[in-house]
Design a protein around this motif. Sequence first.
Motif, PDB file in Angstrom:
ATOM      1  N   VAL A 179      -2.323   4.250  -7.521  1.00  0.00           N
ATOM      2  CA  VAL A 179      -1.501   3.863  -6.369  1.00  0.00           C
ATOM      3  C   VAL A 179      -2.097   4.386  -5.069  1.00  0.00           C
ATOM      4  CG1 VAL A 179       0.803   3.979  -5.369  1.00  0.00           C
ATOM      5  CG2 VAL A 179       0.528   3.900  -7.859  1.00  0.00           C
ATOM      6  N   GLY A 180      -2.634   5.600  -5.104  1.00  0.00           N
ATOM      7  CA  GLY A 180      -3.046   6.267  -3.879  1.00  0.00           C
ATOM      8  C   GLY A 180      -4.294   5.724  -3.228  1.00  0.00           C
ATOM      9  N   VAL A 181      -5.291   5.355  -4.023  1.00  0.00           N
ATOM     10  CA  VAL A 181      -6.540   4.864  -3.433  1.00  0.00           C
ATOM     11  C   VAL A 181      -6.316   3.576  -2.639  1.00  0.00           C
ATOM     12  CG1 VAL A 181      -8.834   3.973  -3.964  1.00  0.00           C
ATOM     13  CG2 VAL A 181      -8.017   6.043  -5.091  1.00  0.00           C
ATOM     14  N   PRO A 182      -5.670   2.539  -3.205  1.00  0.00           N
ATOM     15  CA  PRO A 182      -5.393   1.352  -2.373  1.00  0.00           C
ATOM     16  C   PRO A 182      -4.533   1.676  -1.153  1.00  0.00           C
ATOM     17  CG  PRO A 182      -5.046   0.863  -4.692  1.00  0.00           C
ATOM     18  CD  PRO A 182      -5.211   2.338  -4.587  1.00  0.00           C
ATOM     19  N   PHE A 183      -3.581   2.603  -1.307  1.00  0.00           N
ATOM     20  CA  PHE A 183      -2.735   2.967  -0.172  1.00  0.00           C
ATOM     21  C   PHE A 183      -3.557   3.634   0.923  1.00  0.00           C
ATOM     22  CE2 PHE A 183       0.280   5.524   2.210  1.00  0.00           C
ATOM     23  CZ  PHE A 183       1.369   4.671   2.321  1.00  0.00           C
ATOM     24  N   PHE A 184      -4.478   4.517   0.547  1.00  0.00           N
ATOM     25  CA  PHE A 184      -5.328   5.184   1.537  1.00  0.00           C
ATOM     26  C   PHE A 184      -6.200   4.168   2.271  1.00  0.00           C
ATOM     27  CE2 PHE A 184      -9.377   7.238   2.622  1.00  0.00           C
ATOM     28  CZ  PHE A 184      -8.919   8.213   3.484  1.00  0.00           C
ATOM     29  N   ILE A 185      -6.771   3.211   1.539  1.00  0.00           N
ATOM     30  CA  ILE A 185      -7.599   2.180   2.174  1.00  0.00           C
ATOM     31  C   ILE A 185      -6.761   1.359   3.147  1.00  0.00           C
ATOM     32  CG2 ILE A 185      -8.959   0.093   1.741  1.00  0.00           C
ATOM     33  CD1 ILE A 185      -9.798   1.369  -0.923  1.00  0.00           C
ATOM     34  N   TRP A 186      -5.530   1.015   2.745  1.00  0.00           N
ATOM     35  CA  TRP A 186      -4.645   0.256   3.625  1.00  0.00           C
ATOM     36  C   TRP A 186      -4.326   1.043   4.892  1.00  0.00           C
ATOM     37  CZ3 TRP A 186       0.509   1.376   5.018  1.00  0.00           C
ATOM     38  CH2 TRP A 186       1.154   0.365   5.726  1.00  0.00           C
ATOM     39  N   CYS A 187      -4.049   2.345   4.742  1.00  0.00           N
ATOM     40  CA  CYS A 187      -3.746   3.169   5.910  1.00  0.00           C
ATOM     41  C   CYS A 187      -4.951   3.258   6.841  1.00  0.00           C
ATOM     42  CB  CYS A 187      -3.333   4.579   5.479  1.00  0.00           C
ATOM     43  SG  CYS A 187      -1.695   4.675   4.744  1.00  0.00           S
ATOM     44  N   ALA A 188      -6.145   3.428   6.254  1.00  0.00           N
ATOM     45  CA  ALA A 188      -7.352   3.536   7.077  1.00  0.00           C
ATOM     46  C   ALA A 188      -7.608   2.242   7.845  1.00  0.00           C
ATOM     47  CB  ALA A 188      -8.547   3.880   6.195  1.00  0.00           C
TER      48      ALA A 188
ATOM     49  N   LEU B 260      -3.550  10.279   8.460  1.00  0.00           N
ATOM     50  CA  LEU B 260      -4.277  10.351   7.202  1.00  0.00           C
ATOM     51  C   LEU B 260      -4.404  11.781   6.679  1.00  0.00           C
ATOM     52  CD1 LEU B 260      -7.183   7.818   7.895  1.00  0.00           C
ATOM     53  CD2 LEU B 260      -4.973   7.405   6.809  1.00  0.00           C
ATOM     54  N   ALA B 261      -3.758  12.718   7.340  1.00  0.00           N
ATOM     55  CA  ALA B 261      -3.890  14.117   6.946  1.00  0.00           C
ATOM     56  C   ALA B 261      -2.928  14.465   5.820  1.00  0.00           C
ATOM     57  CB  ALA B 261      -3.631  15.024   8.145  1.00  0.00           C
ATOM     58  N   ASP B 262      -3.395  15.281   4.911  1.00  0.00           N
ATOM     59  CA  ASP B 262      -2.547  15.954   3.932  1.00  0.00           C
ATOM     60  C   ASP B 262      -3.312  17.147   3.403  1.00  0.00           C
ATOM     61  OD1 ASP B 262      -4.323  14.898   2.066  1.00  0.00           O
ATOM     62  OD2 ASP B 262      -2.755  14.418   0.627  1.00  0.00           O
ATOM     63  N   SER B 263      -2.673  17.954   2.582  1.00  0.00           N
ATOM     64  CA  SER B 263      -3.315  19.177   2.112  1.00  0.00           C
ATOM     65  C   SER B 263      -4.535  18.883   1.254  1.00  0.00           C
ATOM     66  CB  SER B 263      -2.310  20.025   1.318  1.00  0.00           C
ATOM     67  OG  SER B 263      -1.808  19.293   0.205  1.00  0.00           O
ATOM     68  N   GLY B 264      -4.570  17.720   0.585  1.00  0.00           N
ATOM     69  CA  GLY B 264      -5.729  17.370  -0.228  1.00  0.00           C
ATOM     70  C   GLY B 264      -6.904  16.937   0.617  1.00  0.00           C
ATOM     71  N   LEU B 265      -6.671  16.073   1.602  1.00  0.00           N
ATOM     72  CA  LEU B 265      -7.752  15.579   2.445  1.00  0.00           C
ATOM     73  C   LEU B 265      -8.314  16.661   3.351  1.00  0.00           C
ATOM     74  CD1 LEU B 265      -6.431  12.063   3.503  1.00  0.00           C
ATOM     75  CD2 LEU B 265      -8.227  12.578   1.862  1.00  0.00           C
ATOM     76  N   LEU B 266      -7.558  17.701   3.610  1.00  0.00           N
ATOM     77  CA  LEU B 266      -8.035  18.783   4.464  1.00  0.00           C
ATOM     78  C   LEU B 266      -8.617  19.948   3.664  1.00  0.00           C
ATOM     79  CD1 LEU B 266      -5.341  18.831   7.271  1.00  0.00           C
ATOM     80  CD2 LEU B 266      -7.545  17.693   7.211  1.00  0.00           C
TER      81      LEU B 266
ATOM     82  N   ALA C 142      -3.375  14.750  -5.975  1.00  0.00           N
ATOM     83  CA  ALA C 142      -3.737  14.109  -4.712  1.00  0.00           C
ATOM     84  C   ALA C 142      -2.772  12.983  -4.365  1.00  0.00           C
ATOM     85  CB  ALA C 142      -5.160  13.562  -4.795  1.00  0.00           C
ATOM     86  N   PHE C 143      -2.795  12.604  -3.083  1.00  0.00           N
ATOM     87  CA  PHE C 143      -2.154  11.410  -2.522  1.00  0.00           C
ATOM     88  C   PHE C 143      -0.639  11.526  -2.323  1.00  0.00           C
ATOM     89  CE2 PHE C 143      -5.955   9.570  -4.616  1.00  0.00           C
ATOM     90  CZ  PHE C 143      -6.590   9.119  -3.472  1.00  0.00           C
ATOM     91  N   VAL C 144       0.017  12.506  -2.921  1.00  0.00           N
ATOM     92  CA  VAL C 144       1.467  12.609  -2.716  1.00  0.00           C
ATOM     93  C   VAL C 144       1.772  12.882  -1.245  1.00  0.00           C
ATOM     94  CG1 VAL C 144       3.574  13.819  -3.368  1.00  0.00           C
ATOM     95  CG2 VAL C 144       1.796  13.421  -5.071  1.00  0.00           C
ATOM     96  N   GLY C 145       1.060  13.855  -0.675  1.00  0.00           N
ATOM     97  CA  GLY C 145       1.287  14.205   0.712  1.00  0.00           C
ATOM     98  C   GLY C 145       0.863  13.135   1.693  1.00  0.00           C
ATOM     99  N   LEU C 146       0.006  12.237   1.270  1.00  0.00           N
ATOM    100  CA  LEU C 146      -0.411  11.133   2.140  1.00  0.00           C
ATOM    101  C   LEU C 146       0.583   9.989   2.103  1.00  0.00           C
ATOM    102  CD1 LEU C 146      -2.553   9.670   3.910  1.00  0.00           C
ATOM    103  CD2 LEU C 146      -3.565   8.853   1.756  1.00  0.00           C
ATOM    104  N   MET C 147       1.005   9.599   0.913  1.00  0.00           N
ATOM    105  CA  MET C 147       1.808   8.381   0.775  1.00  0.00           C
ATOM    106  C   MET C 147       3.268   8.574   1.157  1.00  0.00           C
ATOM    107  SD  MET C 147       0.369   6.554  -2.688  1.00  0.00           S
ATOM    108  CE  MET C 147       0.600   7.984  -3.727  1.00  0.00           C
ATOM    109  N   VAL C 148       3.879   9.644   0.679  1.00  0.00           N
ATOM    110  CA  VAL C 148       5.330   9.786   0.829  1.00  0.00           C
ATOM    111  C   VAL C 148       5.766   9.805   2.298  1.00  0.00           C
ATOM    112  CG1 VAL C 148       7.300  11.286   0.371  1.00  0.00           C
ATOM    113  CG2 VAL C 148       5.610  10.869  -1.420  1.00  0.00           C
ATOM    114  N   PRO C 149       5.127  10.608   3.190  1.00  0.00           N
ATOM    115  CA  PRO C 149       5.574  10.558   4.595  1.00  0.00           C
ATOM    116  C   PRO C 149       5.456   9.174   5.224  1.00  0.00           C
ATOM    117  CG  PRO C 149       4.232  12.504   4.212  1.00  0.00           C
ATOM    118  CD  PRO C 149       4.114  11.662   2.993  1.00  0.00           C
TER     119      PRO C 149
END
Length: 329
Positions: free
Chosen positions: A312-321, A84-90, A254-261
């Motif tokens: 796109v990113g918020v649902p993706f983050f919830i799914w990852c969590a 769940l790490a990326d430059s935005g979340l950190l 936000a969310f680019v660094g989380l979703m793409v990898p």
Amino acid sequence: MRISLFLIGGAVAVFLAAGLSLFFGSTWITPDQVVQALVSPDMANQDQVAVVELRGPRTVACILVGAAFAVAGAIMQGVTRNPLADSGLLGINAGAAFALALCLALLPGMNFSGVVLCSFAGAAFAMAVVYGAVSFRRRNVDPVRLVLAGCAVGLFLTALAQAVAIFFSIGYSLTFWTAGGVAGVRASTLGMTAPFIVVALALSCVLSRRVAVLSLGDDAAQGLGVAVGKTRTLCLLVVMVLAGAAVALAGPVAFVGLMVPHVVRRFVGADYRAVIPASMVGGALFMLLADVIARTVMAPTEVPIGFIFAIVGVPFFIWCARREAAALD
């Protein structure tokens, strides 16, 4: 073979998406005018000037910014062993944003080179605070603590940036910038930040093997002969340059660094020697497509690109969590 096919197919997709970015925008420009602008521009023609001076730099900026955020996220996920790490979340993006808010308030006449340096300084400050708070007197870095510390520092720096905006009456300028996007990118600003991003992307490919080893854990990395502390510091410096330059160019997207990898791992596997170059291609493609949608979905009005990523990113983050929580149960 699978990795090679993904990289080749991704490069072709980026090329096609760059064509879409040049041919489609908030205003309609005929295809023949676009082609003429690319081959032999007539600077007396307003449509061709728009292609050369607006759409061209904007397209290149999307490629660089998307690649920078995606690779920064991939490196952070490998170094911290936290999906769940990326430059935005950190908090790194928030640190760069806070530094730029101070620039807008205290040094409104600063040139773009100064803005880039301030962005780097803010990113480095946030990274040092987050990583120092988590690793202080600890041998190993706890991934959960790292994300919690990053969120806390990011919220704090965002609140400070908003306070600066209110006190100095720069709310509109700061809001326009924090929404994210490359609408204001010109060739001069691109020329200032592009070398930093290109060099950092090249270094990230060189460090990809070490990131792959670090993702196995500190003990395993030491057993394989990797200097864990030096390697982690070097990786974080590369992340700082990538995030700082990308934020200076396009805002704290936000969310680019989380979703793409996460997406590219499904195609190339978990080896960071493949994940990092694949994230480079995937991030560029994602950013290009999002920018085209932002320009055309409500033309001639542009939608902030941060809004597109949030959808796109918020649902993706919830799914990852939820996925990570299920894996721990």
